[in-house]
Design a protein around this motif. Structure first.
Motif, PDB file in Angstrom:
ATOM      1  N   ARG A 148      62.333  60.992  14.832  1.00  0.00           N
ATOM      2  CA  ARG A 148      62.407  59.804  13.965  1.00  0.00           C
ATOM      3  C   ARG A 148      63.138  60.059  12.656  1.00  0.00           C
ATOM      4  O   ARG A 148      63.634  59.130  12.035  1.00  0.00           O
ATOM      5  N   LEU A 207      66.531  65.512  10.081  1.00  0.00           N
ATOM      6  CA  LEU A 207      66.136  66.636  10.942  1.00  0.00           C
ATOM      7  C   LEU A 207      66.970  66.642  12.220  1.00  0.00           C
ATOM      8  O   LEU A 207      67.444  67.693  12.677  1.00  0.00           O
ATOM      9  N   ALA A 264      55.916  67.328  21.020  1.00  0.00           N
ATOM     10  CA  ALA A 264      55.662  68.356  20.014  1.00  0.00           C
ATOM     11  C   ALA A 264      54.977  67.809  18.775  1.00  0.00           C
ATOM     12  O   ALA A 264      55.112  68.357  17.692  1.00  0.00           O
ATOM     13  N   ASP A 269      61.956  56.168  17.913  1.00  0.00           N
ATOM     14  CA  ASP A 269      60.503  56.323  18.030  1.00  0.00           C
ATOM     15  C   ASP A 269      60.125  56.971  19.355  1.00  0.00           C
ATOM     16  O   ASP A 269      60.322  56.393  20.424  1.00  0.00           O
ATOM     17  N   VAL A 279      51.340  68.552  13.812  1.00  0.00           N
ATOM     18  CA  VAL A 279      51.452  67.384  12.929  1.00  0.00           C
ATOM     19  C   VAL A 279      51.342  66.142  13.820  1.00  0.00           C
ATOM     20  O   VAL A 279      51.654  66.198  15.011  1.00  0.00           O
ATOM     21  N   SER A 283      57.028  74.738  15.359  1.00  0.00           N
ATOM     22  CA  SER A 283      55.743  75.131  15.946  1.00  0.00           C
ATOM     23  C   SER A 283      55.636  76.652  16.089  1.00  0.00           C
ATOM     24  O   SER A 283      56.626  77.369  16.066  1.00  0.00           O
ATOM     25  N   GLN A 334      57.521  68.524   7.770  1.00  0.00           N
ATOM     26  CA  GLN A 334      57.344  68.875   9.183  1.00  0.00           C
ATOM     27  C   GLN A 334      57.358  70.393   9.366  1.00  0.00           C
ATOM     28  O   GLN A 334      57.710  71.129   8.452  1.00  0.00           O
ATOM     29  N   THR A 361      62.041  66.335  17.894  1.00  0.00           N
ATOM     30  CA  THR A 361      63.074  67.384  17.870  1.00  0.00           C
ATOM     31  C   THR A 361      62.803  68.405  16.768  1.00  0.00           C
ATOM     32  O   THR A 361      62.970  69.614  16.993  1.00  0.00           O
TER      33      THR A 361
HETATM   34  N1  SAH Z   1      59.750  70.682  18.276  1.00  0.00           N
HETATM   35  C1  SAH Z   1      59.954  70.957  16.865  1.00  0.00           C
HETATM   36  C2  SAH Z   1      58.708  70.846  16.037  1.00  0.00           C
HETATM   37  C3  SAH Z   1      58.179  69.476  16.028  1.00  0.00           C
HETATM   38  S1  SAH Z   1      57.199  68.996  14.668  1.00  0.00           S
HETATM   39  C4  SAH Z   1      60.627  72.283  16.646  1.00  0.00           C
HETATM   40  O1  SAH Z   1      60.852  73.022  17.609  1.00  0.00           O
HETATM   41  O2  SAH Z   1      60.959  72.566  15.498  1.00  0.00           O
HETATM   42  C5  SAH Z   1      57.011  67.322  15.139  1.00  0.00           C
HETATM   43  C6  SAH Z   1      58.234  66.471  14.965  1.00  0.00           C
HETATM   44  O3  SAH Z   1      57.927  65.190  15.489  1.00  0.00           O
HETATM   45  C7  SAH Z   1      58.657  66.269  13.510  1.00  0.00           C
HETATM   46  O4  SAH Z   1      59.989  66.627  13.342  1.00  0.00           O
HETATM   47  C8  SAH Z   1      58.427  64.770  13.277  1.00  0.00           C
HETATM   48  O5  SAH Z   1      59.379  64.190  12.398  1.00  0.00           O
HETATM   49  C9  SAH Z   1      58.574  64.217  14.687  1.00  0.00           C
HETATM   50  N2  SAH Z   1      57.913  62.927  14.908  1.00  0.00           N
HETATM   51  C10 SAH Z   1      56.732  62.492  14.419  1.00  0.00           C
HETATM   52  N3  SAH Z   1      56.463  61.256  14.868  1.00  0.00           N
HETATM   53  C11 SAH Z   1      57.504  60.900  15.669  1.00  0.00           C
HETATM   54  C12 SAH Z   1      57.797  59.722  16.422  1.00  0.00           C
HETATM   55  N4  SAH Z   1      56.973  58.671  16.471  1.00  0.00           N
HETATM   56  N5  SAH Z   1      58.950  59.705  17.121  1.00  0.00           N
HETATM   57  C13 SAH Z   1      59.814  60.747  17.104  1.00  0.00           C
HETATM   58  N6  SAH Z   1      59.577  61.889  16.397  1.00  0.00           N
HETATM   59  C14 SAH Z   1      58.430  61.965  15.693  1.00  0.00           C
END
Ligand code: SAH
Length: 205
Positions: free
Chosen positions: A104, A108, A147, A130, A200, A58, A55, A83
């Motif tokens: 998820r 992290l 995000a 989720d 992502v 951003s 991951q 998160t």
């Molecule tokens: N906001 C974060 C960056 C997010 S990157 C920051 O400030 O660092 C996207 C994140 O979404 C990743 O950590 C990934 O694990 C999470 N993610 C992906 N699919 C998800 C889902 N279905 N539910 C919850 N989180 C998810």
């Protein structure tokens, strides 16, 4: 508490971001605390960086833009999906009353919780789960921040958790993604497509 580089990062963003509250928030959060040791040197560059588990944290400009688009008020309750490192949630916490963040990856989420606690931020609630489902027990939210990229349409479940006159910002699209602002007014939902971005994917289990 925040290093000089955070202030400089905020100054860099000033060219593209007009909202002074957003710039002040960027200036007061030490981004290096959200970044693994191997990437520390780049902590204040305006770039996305790896945070583990495949991951990324951003790009600051995109985070600032998403904060600006949400037009947060100090009374707002915000849902944050993905998160990750917790950086985006930390900035949201300075601009709103309370942040509910969903991730998820338990690893992290744990690390993000520890970082925010160390920084003395106490208005963020964490959930491992989720993001497609939002956080129904705490809905409605005046703002929703997503995000990670959602296929071609923001999920209904999230739109349903938006308060009346609430705003949701999310990267939408598969091959090409655009930031998309969704505004709810009564039962009506309006979508506005903004600039192209690269996130992502929001994983669908
Ligand atoms: N906001 C974060 C960056 C997010 S990157 C920051 O400030 O660092 C996207 C994140 O979404 C990743 O950590 C990934 O694990 C999470 N993610 C992906 N699919 C998800 C889902 N279905 N539910 C919850 N989180 C998810």
């Amino acid at each position: 508490m925040s290093p000089r580089q955070a202030l400089e990062l905020a100054q860099t963003l000033r060219a593209a971001i007009a909202d002074e509250r957003v710039l002040a928030a960027v200036a007061s959060i030490p981004r290096e605390r959200f970044i693994p040791p191997s990437e520390q040197e780049r902590a204040y560059e305006n770039v996305a960086l790896p945070i583990g588990a495949g991951q990324t944290i951003s790009q600051p400009l995109v985070v600032a833009r998403m904060l600006e688009v949400l037009a947060l008020e100090p009374t707002h309750r915000v849902l944050d999906i993905g998160t990750g490192s917790g950086y985006h949630a930390a900035l949201l916490s300075l601009l709103a009353d309370h942040v509910y963040t969903v991730e998820r990856h338990a690893g992290l989420a744990d690390r993000a919780r520890a970082t925010l606690t160390e920084l003395g931020i106490d208005n963020v609630s964490f959930r491992v789960g989720d993001g497609w489902e939002g956080w129904a027990d705490e809905a409605p939210f005046e703002a929703i921040n997503v995000a990670a990229a959602m296929g071609d349409e923001p999920p209904r479940a999230l739109e349903e958790q938006l308060a009346d006159h609430g705003r949701m910002v999310a990267p939408v699209g598969t091959k090409e993604q655009h930031l998309t602002l969704t505004e709810r007014s009564g039962e009506r939902v309006r979508r506005h497509r903004l600039e192209a971005v690269q996130f992502v994917p929001l994983v669908r289990d």
